[in-house]
Design a protein around this motif. Structure first.
Motif, mmCIF file in Angstrom:
data_model
loop_
_atom_site.group_PDB
_atom_site.id
_atom_site.type_symbol
_atom_site.label_atom_id
_atom_site.label_comp_id
_atom_site.label_asym_id
_atom_site.label_seq_id
_atom_site.Cartn_x
_atom_site.Cartn_y
_atom_site.Cartn_z
ATOM 1 N N PHE A 52 -4.090 3.008 -12.304
ATOM 2 C CA PHE A 52 -3.611 1.999 -11.363
ATOM 3 C C PHE A 52 -2.092 1.866 -11.436
ATOM 4 C CE2 PHE A 52 -2.481 -2.372 -10.167
ATOM 5 C CZ PHE A 52 -2.715 -2.235 -8.812
ATOM 6 N N ASP A 53 -1.522 1.923 -12.644
ATOM 7 C CA ASP A 53 -0.060 1.893 -12.778
ATOM 8 C C ASP A 53 0.576 3.049 -12.017
ATOM 9 O OD1 ASP A 53 0.070 -0.385 -14.261
ATOM 10 O OD2 ASP A 53 0.260 0.620 -16.207
ATOM 11 N N ARG A 54 -0.066 4.224 -12.098
ATOM 12 C CA ARG A 54 0.486 5.376 -11.357
ATOM 13 C C ARG A 54 0.371 5.167 -9.853
ATOM 14 N NH1 ARG A 54 -2.161 10.699 -13.285
ATOM 15 N NH2 ARG A 54 -0.931 11.495 -11.530
ATOM 16 N N ILE A 55 -0.726 4.536 -9.419
ATOM 17 C CA ILE A 55 -0.880 4.218 -7.988
ATOM 18 C C ILE A 55 0.296 3.365 -7.522
ATOM 19 C CG2 ILE A 55 -2.231 2.824 -6.343
ATOM 20 C CD1 ILE A 55 -4.775 3.800 -7.765
ATOM 21 N N CYS A 56 0.655 2.381 -8.345
ATOM 22 C CA CYS A 56 1.723 1.451 -7.962
ATOM 23 C C CYS A 56 3.061 2.160 -7.738
ATOM 24 C CB CYS A 56 1.884 0.365 -9.019
ATOM 25 S SG CYS A 56 0.460 -0.734 -9.082
ATOM 26 N N ASP A 57 3.244 3.326 -8.346
ATOM 27 C CA ASP A 57 4.478 4.083 -8.177
ATOM 28 C C ASP A 57 4.402 5.137 -7.077
ATOM 29 O OD1 ASP A 57 5.806 2.700 -10.175
ATOM 30 O OD2 ASP A 57 5.105 4.056 -11.761
ATOM 31 N N LEU A 58 3.238 5.294 -6.455
ATOM 32 C CA LEU A 58 3.094 6.320 -5.416
ATOM 33 C C LEU A 58 3.894 5.947 -4.175
ATOM 34 C CD1 LEU A 58 -0.791 6.837 -5.503
ATOM 35 C CD2 LEU A 58 0.932 8.503 -6.276
ATOM 36 N N PRO A 59 4.492 6.947 -3.507
ATOM 37 C CA PRO A 59 5.229 6.635 -2.277
ATOM 38 C C PRO A 59 4.341 5.995 -1.204
ATOM 39 C CG PRO A 59 5.010 9.037 -2.606
ATOM 40 C CD PRO A 59 4.569 8.366 -3.875
ATOM 41 N N GLU A 60 3.057 6.373 -1.163
ATOM 42 C CA GLU A 60 2.169 5.837 -0.124
ATOM 43 C C GLU A 60 1.739 4.398 -0.396
ATOM 44 O OE1 GLU A 60 1.549 8.572 -1.912
ATOM 45 O OE2 GLU A 60 0.928 10.268 -0.649
ATOM 46 N N TYR A 61 1.738 3.997 -1.671
ATOM 47 C CA TYR A 61 1.198 2.680 -2.025
ATOM 48 C C TYR A 61 2.336 1.641 -2.038
ATOM 49 C CZ TYR A 61 -1.939 -0.762 -4.072
ATOM 50 O OH TYR A 61 -2.714 -1.886 -4.279
ATOM 51 N N TYR A 62 2.504 0.975 -0.892
ATOM 52 C CA TYR A 62 3.631 0.052 -0.706
ATOM 53 C C TYR A 62 3.427 -1.350 -1.302
ATOM 54 C CZ TYR A 62 0.359 -1.588 2.640
ATOM 55 O OH TYR A 62 -0.802 -2.086 3.163
ATOM 56 N N PRO A 63 2.154 -1.830 -1.532
ATOM 57 C CA PRO A 63 2.019 -3.255 -1.887
ATOM 58 C C PRO A 63 2.815 -3.706 -3.121
ATOM 59 C CG PRO A 63 -0.116 -2.386 -1.256
ATOM 60 C CD PRO A 63 0.810 -1.217 -1.367
ATOM 61 N N THR A 64 2.720 -2.943 -4.220
ATOM 62 C CA THR A 64 3.365 -3.391 -5.451
ATOM 63 C C THR A 64 4.876 -3.526 -5.300
ATOM 64 O OG1 THR A 64 1.653 -2.158 -6.608
ATOM 65 C CG2 THR A 64 3.491 -2.956 -7.934
#
Ligand code: AVJ
Length: 332
Positions: A52-64
């Motif tokens: 999930f931490d890696r998701i938060c840093d993804l270019p596509e995942y804007y919410p965080t």
């Protein structure tokens, strides 16, 4: 004077061995339904939390990053508007975003106590230790618990100064509509009418392409995160899911205005879940729903809050209208 620093941290542990029961119950219940389903909270073992931490840093995942930017821009204003002496946070994690708000409250001179609630003991303890060093004079009352079950164990406010209850990240979207309102109502019970505030993070409705990309990243991190629930069942319940035989599916449901994540069986399978004595059959392409993530319009947000006895006071969004932080108070 180390003792002083130590005395300002209290951590209550409300979870113990045997709390895998909830996974066993959810599996028995969810995998025997005609439309298979599991609640998303079981994604988050240590590997899941890392994914999930890696998701938060993804270019596509804007919410965080969007929520963080809103906080950075508006924290001083939130501190000013609330005058809060206490911050209660549900699902605090590493408190990376919360730290921005804690700093602002400390700068405003009102902050006294932080009450983080999280299922991961190490997370609560490490965060508490770091924060009392960073913010002299701060007291931390940490709770290692499940915010769905342990809200009643949150200590009452210890003086008359206002409290902020923060529920960030858009996790409220994981609750289906009825339970969402019920959960908001139980949050409202932590608040004194006219004094305390709920600070709620919600992802907003937007073009489906943007939403769907956020849950179907190019690197496949979200797919791996989704499949992690199968690994958790294999380990915790002695199940024999063939993890790679399930395909990640995520789409925006226009009517319900939520993202749905599913795992699709690539072929016919029988899976044994030893700990609960269950054999689960999957038809070819049969899907297991693993998460819903509701997206909000201001109207929907206001309706949900009102149903819980809360009144929306301020809606803080980014310039692109991607994400919202809202402040609400409890109606008397
Ligand atoms: C942590 C629940 C807010 O719904 O966007 C991220 C979890 N799932 N990618 C979300 C998640 C897939 C996330 N929440």
């Amino acid at each position: 004077m180390q003792r002083v620093a130590e005395a300002s941290v209290v951590v209550e542990v409300l979870l113990g061995p045997g709390d895998e029961r909830s996974l066993a119950d959810d599996v028995l219940d969810g995998l025997t339904r005609p439309f298979k389903e599991l609640p998303p909270k079981h994604f988050y073992d240590s590997r899941g939390a890392e994914l999930f931490d890696r998701i938060c840093d993804l270019p596509e995942y804007y919410p965080t990053r969007t929520e963080r930017a809103i906080l950075q821009e508006r924290a001083a204003e939130i501190a000013e508007a609330t005058g809060a002496g206490e911050l209660v946070e549900l699902g605090s994690g590493t408190a990376a975003k919360t730290r921005i708000l804690l700093r602002a409250l400390a700068d405003a001179g009102t902050l006294r106590r932080y009450v983080p609630i999280d299922v991961t003991e190490a997370m609560v303890c490490d965060t508490a230790a770091r924060l009392v060093e960073e913010l002299p004079g701060l007291g931390v009352h940490g709770i290692v618990g499940d915010f769905e079950r342990h809200l009643g164990r949150v200590p009452p406010p210890d003086d008359s100064s206002p409290r902020i209850v923060a529920f960030l990240g858009g996790t409220i979207g994981n609750f289906p509509p009825g339970s969402r309102r019920r959960f908001l109502r139980s949050i409202a019970r932590l608040m004194r009418p006219g004094v305390d505030r709920l600070l709620l993070g919600t992802d907003l409705v937007k073009e489906p392409e943007v939403l769907e990309r956020a849950y179907n990243d190019d690197q496949g991190v979200t797919a791996d995160f989704n499949r992690n629930v199968l690994r958790v069942m294999n380990r915790e319940l002695g199940a024999d899911f063939e993890v790679d035989a399930f395909e990640h599916v995520a789409f925006f449901d226009h009517e319900r205005e939520w993202i749905e994540m599913r795992l699709r069986a690539s072929r016919r399978m029988r899976v044994r879940v030893e700990a609960v004595g269950l054999d689960v059959d999957f038809a070819p392409r049969e899907e297991l729903r693993t998460e819903i993530s509701a997206k909000f319009t201001p109207e929907r947000l206001q309706g949900d809050l009102a149903a819980a006895g809360l009144e929306l006071e301020e809606l803080l969004t980014d310039a692109d209208g991607l994400f919202a932080l809202s402040l609400s108070s409890r109606r008397s």
